[in-house]
Each structure stands twice: as structure tokens, then as C-alpha cells.
Design an enzyme around this catalytic site. Sequence first.
Site: not given
Ligand code: G6D
Length: 329
Positions: A174, A295
Amino acid sequence: MATVEKLTNQAWGTYFEVKNKDGVILELHPFGARALSLVLPVDDGKRDILVGCKNLADYKENSYYNATIGPVAGRIAAARFELEGVEYNTEANQKGNTLHGGFEGFDQRVWQAEPFVAENLAGVVFKLIDPDGNHGFPGNVSAKVTYTLSDDNQYSFTFEATTDKPTLFNPTNHGYYNLTGTPSNAIDEHTLQINANFVAQTNDDVTTTGDKVAVTGTKFDFVSGRKIGPTLLDDPFLIEADAPDALTLTAPDGKVALTLLTQAPAVVIYTTGQGEAGTKMNTGVMRNHGAIAIEPQGVPGTEIYPQFGDITLTPEKEYSMTSTFKLIF
Ligand code: G6D
């Protein structure tokens, strides 16, 4: 010659510093098998292109930053899935769904770390055993993340895993990026080019619908490359199988660019917003739209939509996925 050192300081405790012959520095940490920084020697000074936290305590509060996410990245709808006729229930940690492996996904585990040096590269192998039934996922899973930095300026992470019974496995990294070197600049003036003619359609809760949407004429159209502008994204881009690479992100001043090559079928792109604005990060205060998360992964929802592929991990087959960022500076 690339090197790796085990270091300790007050902010991080024990961490690892990988350096290559051009002076690129990659810092890695066992908590969440995450990257802490990725510093490029640009002609106007050292530029950390990762957006991360100031210390370990902050990472425990914001554990997705630059971490390994798993065993399943993205959302498992209704926190349940079936495998070989057996229903499994995982943790509903967001709007009734399982996000990023639940309340204590891979990003919150302390991984065993083994630094290594090889021909023209160095890195760290992180290992974790995820026991059968842990947070609802079946199988005793042995997971491994290998980070490397090469002397030809390639930053890679490889996920590998085995299991003793069928389970789901769809990890990602991430990583949050801002190629200006600080999230105090918005990412709007970055240029993004993505080799994806389709995105996976999502519901309001960001679970996928199983359908794909053509990007032409939509906010998702980055095929020819364009400035990000105020575009907000939280979407899986379906990378064209015959594309030479997945995407290229270029800094506003043109002095830094990243080109991603990945074995993953999709790349989820998430742009930060007001929710993250004001957070004091390692390289400055996050402004609205201050970072872009890139990601590479299987398409979220693949466990119910076979048209997206297969994220089952069985005792008969090992999992392996490599993603590489070419660092251009
Ligand atoms: C939010 O919906 C997004 C996710 O995709 C992300 O990984 C996260 O924030 C950090 O939930």
C-alpha cells in the site's frame, strides 16, 4: 554495490536501510513489512518520494501506509466467502465488509526480517506465519515479502505464500507516493499514464460489482497520460495483459518518474482526500489530495467473480507475485 544495514533509532526502533550505488536509499521496517522511505538523489537534493509516518507510534494509528496488506487486500463483501462448499466468516471492519484483512491484517503484524545482499542488489526478506482460522481465514499460511533495491534503480517487492489447506490470498503493497518529496504539495500536477482500458466497477461501499467499465471519456481515462488534477480515485484499474508496463507517474518538475511493471492483473489507485489532510507526515503536513497510493493486486471481489481471475491459494500451488518500480531521476 548495493548494501543493507540493520539500524536502530528512537523513531523506528529496529529498521533496515538499503542503499544502491547511485545513492538511492530504501528504508524498511518489520512492523507491517513496510517501507518507511524511498530517497532519490535528485539534482536539487535528496527527495523522499514515499509518504509515510514520522514514527512507529503514528504507523500503529495509520497502519496502511506503505505496508504489506493481506491476506486479502481490498474488500471481502459481507465479510464472508465460500471455498469448496465451506462458508468462512471474516471480520466486518468497514461497513459490514472486510477491508484489508480485517482488524489486524498483515499491516499490523511484526514480521521476521532477514537482510541479504546479492549480485547488484540488496534487500530484506520478511516472513510471517498466519495460523489456521486467524481472523476467519483458513489454512496455516506461510507468507514471505522480499523487498529489493538494485544498482540499476529498480525497487521491487515479491509476495510468496504456501498453505496447508485452501484459502484466499491476494496481498498488496500500500505504497503512498508524492514525487515532489512532500505531501504538502497536492498530487494534482503529477502526470499519470495507466495502461488500463477498463476499471472494475464499484458500489458505493467500494466493493466491486463484477462488471468492468471502459475508461474512455471517464475520469478513469489515463491511457494517453494526463495530469491527475482534482481527480479522486479509489478504483481497481485492469491492466492490459499485453502492455509493456502498468503505469508511469511523473513529478510536476519532470525530474522524477516511476514506471510500474507487475505480474498482478490490477492496480488499485487510491488518492488521499480531506480525511488524511492535516496529518503530520514524515516529509511534511499532508494537504488535501497530498498522496497517491499505487497497489498492484488481484481484483478485489475475485473470490465471488471468477471473471476477474482466481485468488485461491491451495496446498498444491505456491503463490508468487512480483512488482517492480523503475526509479527514473
Ligand atoms: C479507504 O477505500 C479506501 C481504501 O481503498 C484505502 O486502501 C484506504 O482508505 C486507505 O478505505
